[in-house]
Design a protein around this motif. Structure first.
Motif, PDB file in Angstrom:
ATOM      1  N   VAL A  38      59.004  35.412  50.651  1.00  0.00           N
ATOM      2  CA  VAL A  38      59.255  36.144  49.417  1.00  0.00           C
ATOM      3  C   VAL A  38      60.752  36.091  49.156  1.00  0.00           C
ATOM      4  O   VAL A  38      61.550  36.308  50.068  1.00  0.00           O
ATOM      5  N   ALA A  39      61.153  35.810  47.940  1.00  0.00           N
ATOM      6  CA  ALA A  39      62.565  35.592  47.627  1.00  0.00           C
ATOM      7  C   ALA A  39      63.317  36.911  47.535  1.00  0.00           C
ATOM      8  O   ALA A  39      63.765  37.322  46.464  1.00  0.00           O
ATOM      9  N   TYR A  40      63.445  37.565  48.673  1.00  0.00           N
ATOM     10  CA  TYR A  40      64.205  38.814  48.744  1.00  0.00           C
ATOM     11  C   TYR A  40      65.595  38.563  49.311  1.00  0.00           C
ATOM     12  O   TYR A  40      65.752  37.765  50.255  1.00  0.00           O
ATOM     13  N   PRO A  41      66.617  39.255  48.808  1.00  0.00           N
ATOM     14  CA  PRO A  41      67.926  39.218  49.444  1.00  0.00           C
ATOM     15  C   PRO A  41      67.921  40.066  50.715  1.00  0.00           C
ATOM     16  O   PRO A  41      67.051  40.916  50.902  1.00  0.00           O
ATOM     17  N   THR A  42      68.886  39.853  51.572  1.00  0.00           N
ATOM     18  CA  THR A  42      68.970  40.611  52.820  1.00  0.00           C
ATOM     19  C   THR A  42      69.651  41.940  52.571  1.00  0.00           C
ATOM     20  O   THR A  42      70.792  41.976  52.067  1.00  0.00           O
ATOM     21  N   PRO A  43      69.018  43.046  52.905  1.00  0.00           N
ATOM     22  CA  PRO A  43      69.701  44.332  52.790  1.00  0.00           C
ATOM     23  C   PRO A  43      70.905  44.370  53.727  1.00  0.00           C
ATOM     24  O   PRO A  43      70.943  43.676  54.744  1.00  0.00           O
ATOM     25  N   ARG A  44      71.881  45.193  53.393  1.00  0.00           N
ATOM     26  CA  ARG A  44      73.101  45.281  54.190  1.00  0.00           C
ATOM     27  C   ARG A  44      72.995  46.425  55.178  1.00  0.00           C
ATOM     28  O   ARG A  44      72.679  47.559  54.799  1.00  0.00           O
ATOM     29  N   SER A  45      73.254  46.147  56.457  1.00  0.00           N
ATOM     30  CA  SER A  45      73.298  47.207  57.460  1.00  0.00           C
ATOM     31  C   SER A  45      74.574  48.015  57.265  1.00  0.00           C
ATOM     32  O   SER A  45      75.669  47.449  57.142  1.00  0.00           O
ATOM     33  N   VAL A  46      74.435  49.326  57.238  1.00  0.00           N
ATOM     34  CA  VAL A  46      75.583  50.210  57.005  1.00  0.00           C
ATOM     35  C   VAL A  46      75.562  51.356  58.006  1.00  0.00           C
ATOM     36  O   VAL A  46      74.528  51.655  58.617  1.00  0.00           O
ATOM     37  N   THR A  47      76.709  51.975  58.177  1.00  0.00           N
ATOM     38  CA  THR A  47      76.808  53.230  58.923  1.00  0.00           C
ATOM     39  C   THR A  47      77.572  54.235  58.079  1.00  0.00           C
ATOM     40  O   THR A  47      78.393  53.865  57.229  1.00  0.00           O
ATOM     41  N   PHE A  48      77.301  55.495  58.327  1.00  0.00           N
ATOM     42  CA  PHE A  48      78.015  56.580  57.667  1.00  0.00           C
ATOM     43  C   PHE A  48      77.992  57.774  58.612  1.00  0.00           C
ATOM     44  O   PHE A  48      77.373  57.713  59.689  1.00  0.00           O
ATOM     45  N   THR A  49      78.654  58.844  58.262  1.00  0.00           N
ATOM     46  CA  THR A  49      78.843  59.947  59.186  1.00  0.00           C
ATOM     47  C   THR A  49      78.243  61.226  58.623  1.00  0.00           C
ATOM     48  O   THR A  49      78.504  61.590  57.466  1.00  0.00           O
ATOM     49  N   ALA A  50      77.458  61.906  59.444  1.00  0.00           N
ATOM     50  CA  ALA A  50      76.874  63.188  59.053  1.00  0.00           C
ATOM     51  C   ALA A  50      77.911  64.302  59.174  1.00  0.00           C
ATOM     52  O   ALA A  50      78.992  64.119  59.755  1.00  0.00           O
ATOM     53  N   SER A  51      77.580  65.475  58.668  1.00  0.00           N
ATOM     54  CA  SER A  51      78.527  66.589  58.626  1.00  0.00           C
ATOM     55  C   SER A  51      78.976  67.056  59.998  1.00  0.00           C
ATOM     56  O   SER A  51      80.061  67.618  60.147  1.00  0.00           O
ATOM     57  N   ASP A  52      78.145  66.810  61.033  1.00  0.00           N
ATOM     58  CA  ASP A  52      78.513  67.220  62.387  1.00  0.00           C
ATOM     59  C   ASP A  52      79.148  66.092  63.184  1.00  0.00           C
ATOM     60  O   ASP A  52      79.321  66.197  64.393  1.00  0.00           O
ATOM     61  N   GLY A  53      79.491  64.974  62.515  1.00  0.00           N
ATOM     62  CA  GLY A  53      80.172  63.872  63.168  1.00  0.00           C
ATOM     63  C   GLY A  53      79.265  62.794  63.716  1.00  0.00           C
ATOM     64  O   GLY A  53      79.766  61.780  64.223  1.00  0.00           O
ATOM     65  N   GLU A  54      77.948  62.953  63.635  1.00  0.00           N
ATOM     66  CA  GLU A  54      77.016  61.943  64.145  1.00  0.00           C
ATOM     67  C   GLU A  54      77.086  60.672  63.288  1.00  0.00           C
ATOM     68  O   GLU A  54      77.066  60.733  62.059  1.00  0.00           O
ATOM     69  N   TYR A  64      72.783  55.298  60.869  1.00  0.00           N
ATOM     70  CA  TYR A  64      72.576  53.893  60.564  1.00  0.00           C
ATOM     71  C   TYR A  64      71.572  53.757  59.415  1.00  0.00           C
ATOM     72  O   TYR A  64      70.697  54.605  59.231  1.00  0.00           O
ATOM     73  N   GLY A  65      71.690  52.659  58.683  1.00  0.00           N
ATOM     74  CA  GLY A  65      70.732  52.443  57.612  1.00  0.00           C
ATOM     75  C   GLY A  65      70.840  51.052  57.035  1.00  0.00           C
ATOM     76  O   GLY A  65      71.691  50.245  57.443  1.00  0.00           O
ATOM     77  N   GLN A  66      69.958  50.762  56.073  1.00  0.00           N
ATOM     78  CA  GLN A  66      69.977  49.502  55.338  1.00  0.00           C
ATOM     79  C   GLN A  66      70.118  49.823  53.852  1.00  0.00           C
ATOM     80  O   GLN A  66      69.404  50.677  53.323  1.00  0.00           O
ATOM     81  N   TYR A  67      71.052  49.133  53.222  1.00  0.00           N
ATOM     82  CA  TYR A  67      71.373  49.379  51.823  1.00  0.00           C
ATOM     83  C   TYR A  67      70.830  48.245  50.964  1.00  0.00           C
ATOM     84  O   TYR A  67      71.180  47.084  51.140  1.00  0.00           O
TER      85      TYR A  67
END
Length: 686
Positions: free
Chosen positions: A426-442, A445-448
């Protein structure tokens, strides 16, 4: 009926030529009609699962699901794959528990029932006047004739000489042969798993799960005798026979009491029992500290190799690794010191090595590796361009299930990455792996998935279920998340930015992340990651932070409901598939009455129901009423409570459907409704 064609070979070829329609800022977002048409086509793409191999020869089998039509395929290195069954309907009847005889000449499988609840009530998702029975079938691998029904039951396993099949029917152990048919050889008090044959075919080992504990049984077929070895006050699991069949090893563990759930005392060991005498010895005991509580993979967790080693998982480093210990006793060695997290593993046919799937160097990857047990030398088998799962040997040839951002799950021969069957793309682009920080510093991880169009664009948080799961930047090898990946890609093509959040309590980021404090009923700390994801999304170029929604299923449905209840000012709409809404449950009797009240209050406060007075955003509730994972009453409860508070909601009930939705038509209905609802509430630009 919205089925495009009964068989999707032509569709597969068409999809490979489709242009990239998602995550292209220059492309115009798809209209709702275009989006729904593309969703229907891509949900119909074949998905492979259940890969197995023959012991002595490179012959493999798997199940392929194309638009709900399930069939068994046979593949080998020297011939084109062939479809062994000829089912033609989206009937919701599962095919599973495939088993090949050692010579690769015959195949057994189960049709009917629920692979996740093998001994439970029968599903009837079509529905039919009478629910389809759970039936074990046998057929020649090379033939095209009708398969032989050999009995009710599941979990078939061929004997070493291929002449008999052992399987489970409720609490009974059954053995089938051509001469005697299916006969009961034992009936026990608990549920049966981990069946194994002795090398001479005279004995069977198994794990019997009873109320609050389990034990290892040995059934002597020649003598007609049954005995239990090493019974203890805890769980005996994953029995593995020695190569000579004289001894059996198992993992022995206890669960810590709830009041000491973070205890670092040793709670487990590896035991070996002599079958003739019943004598038991401890081969290895988990040291106190990290990893002192047992945690295993979702596949088999103990092997006795031909080199005389026991292989098993251990989290002493804070990551799930595989240890090797001599069965006769001696020091244990970490065979996967650089693996990060091992997801599953198997020994090589010669007993001198091991193959495993892990994510070294990149937590959002999945690669295969081979390790020599004696030297510890490790060889990488797959590259960064694929996600590789479930290593499986057929004779001496290694196969695996792989995916990419554009190719759904399919089996390949690992040596040259040659597909065993046809591959849909299926002609899908690759989602981008990202990181971000929660309010308690954790760190989260995710895919954008970047939405089509210049903006301003609406945005969505996707919350997976489990919660012990990990989403990847590509197709998933589990059918549920294969479908949700498609839905997220199609949302992006329709003009939404989507962030799939791998929140704490998920897997493959280490034990500390999986066992994070205050998670779930103890404070819903994973919701901090969902909230941080929404704030991160709102800061992305072209995103309208006043049009952020959320969707998810199961535990993801719980988090979607929690987001709408706690933060309707941030989450303007949501879709909750079979979520948990009231988290209060009985508390262990080791707590005082005062402590029980405090714990249950925290459970309530961690629930969507605990914040329902603040819920204002509209929601679509979707649930199958034969769900065996999340009680249908959870959605009945929420619908009643939202009605009483005049909170806007819509509903989609799926009679007779299970948690995973067994029918393509049910998935399509649910995901079309999800798209249509969010289109009305968040209004992507055209």
């Amino acid at each position: 009926m919205r089925f495009l064609v009964p068989f999707f070979a032509a569709l597969t070829l068409a999809l490979s030529a489709m242009p990239v329609l998602a995550q292209d800022a220059k492309a115009a977002p798809l209209s709702l009609e275009e989006s729904q048409q593309q969703l229907a086509a891509n949900l119909a793409v074949p998905f492979a699962s259940g890969l197995v191999g023959a012991k002595d020869v490179p012959i493999f089998a798997w199940v392929e699901n194309a638009a709900g039509i399930r069939n068994i395929w046979i593949g080998r290195p020297d011939a084109a794959a062939r479809m062994r069954t000829r089912f033609t309907a989206d009937d919701g009847i599962e095919l599973y528990d495939l088993a090949l005889d050692p010579a690769g000449t015959r195949i057994a499988w189960v049709r009917g029932g629920d692979s996740g609840f093998s001994d439970g009530p029968l599903p009837n998702t079509t529905p039919l006047p009478e629910a389809p029975q759970q039936t074990l079938f046998l057929a020649d691998v090379a033939g095209d004739g009708t398969a032989q029904a050999i009995g009710r039951g599941h979990s078939p396993l061929f004997s070493p000489d291929g002449s008999r099949i052992v399987f489970v029917r409720g609490s009974a152990i059954m053995v089938w042969s051509a001469n005697d048919g299916a006969r009961e050889v034992a009936d026990v008090d608990g549920s049966i798993g981990d069946l194994g044959w002795s090398p001479d075919g005279n004995r069977l080992t198994f794990r019997e799960l009873r109320s609050g504990h389990s034990i290892v049984g040995v059934l002597d077929l020649a003598e007609g005798s049954l005995r239990y070895i090493g019974a203890a006050l805890g769980f005996s699991s994953a029995p593995a026979l020695s190569p000579d069949g004289r001894e059996v090893a198992w993992i022995q563990f206890r669960e810590p009491p709830p009041k000491f759930e973070d205890s670092t005392r040793s709670f487990w060991s590896v035991q070996v029992g002599d079958i003739a005498s019943g004598a038991v010895r401890t081969v290895w005991t988990a040291p106190e500290g990290e990893g002192a509580q047992y945690y295993g993979t979702r596949a088999r967790n103990l092997f006795w190799t031909g080199s005389g080693h026991l292989l098993f998982p251990y989290e002493g480093t804070g990551w799930l690794h595989i240890l090797a210990v001599p069965a006769g006793g001696g020091p244990a060695r970490d065979l996967t010191p650089n693996a990060n997290e091992v997801e599953n593993f198997i020994p090589t046919p010669d007993g001198r090595g091991m193959v495993y799937s892990a994510n070294p160097g990149n937590l959002d990857s999945r690669t295969l590796w081979r390790t020599d047990i004696a030297s510890g030398a490790t060889e990488r088998l797959t590259g960064e361009d694929v996600f590789a799962f479930f290593p499986t040997f057929g004779g001496e040839r290694l196969a695996a299930t792989v995916t990419t951002a554009t190719a759904p799950a399919h089996p390949v021969l690992v040596e040259d990455m040659q597909p065993l069957g046809a591959v849909a793309r299926v002609a899908y682009p690759t989602p981008r792996s990202v990181t971000f920080t929660a309010s308690d510093g954790e760190t989260v991880y995710g895919q954008y998935f970047r939405g089509a169009g210049a903006g301003p664009r609406p945005a969505l948080i996707f919350a997976h279920g489990g919660p012990r799961r990990q989403m990847l930047p590509g197709f998933m090898p589990l059918y549920y998340y294969h479908n949700t990946y498609i839905r997220n890609q199609e949302f992006a093509a329709a003009g939404y930015d989507v962030l799939s959040v791998n929140y704490r309590s998920g897997t493959n980021y280490g034990r500390a992340f999986r066992e994070a404090p205050e998670k779930a009923r103890a404070g819903a700390s994973e919701y901090r990651d969902i909230l941080a994801g929404a704030r991160w999304l709102g800061e992305q170029p072209g995103v309208d932070d006043n049009r952020i929604g959320i969707w998810g299923g199961s535990w993801g449905g719980y988090l979607a409901a929690l987001a709408l209840a706690r933060d309707s000012d941030i989450f303007k709409a949501g879709v909750d598939l079979h979520g948990v809404h009231a988290m209060v449950r009985p508390v262990a009797d080791t707590y005082s009455p005062e402590e029980i009240r405090e714990i249950q209050q925290l459970q309530w406060d961690s629930s969507p129901m605990g914040s329902i007075e603040d819920w204002r955003s509209p929601v679509l509730l979707i649930h199958g009423d034969d769900d065996r994972n999340v009680d249908y009453r959870q959605s009945l409860l929420l619908a009643r409570e939202l009605t009483a508070r005049d909170v806007p909601f819509e509903e989609l009930a799926l009679p007779n459907e299970r948690h995973d939705f067994f029918r393509y038509s049910s998935w399509l209905t649910a995901l079309e409704a999800t798209g249509e609802f969010l289109q009305r509430k968040l209004k992507p630009a055209r």
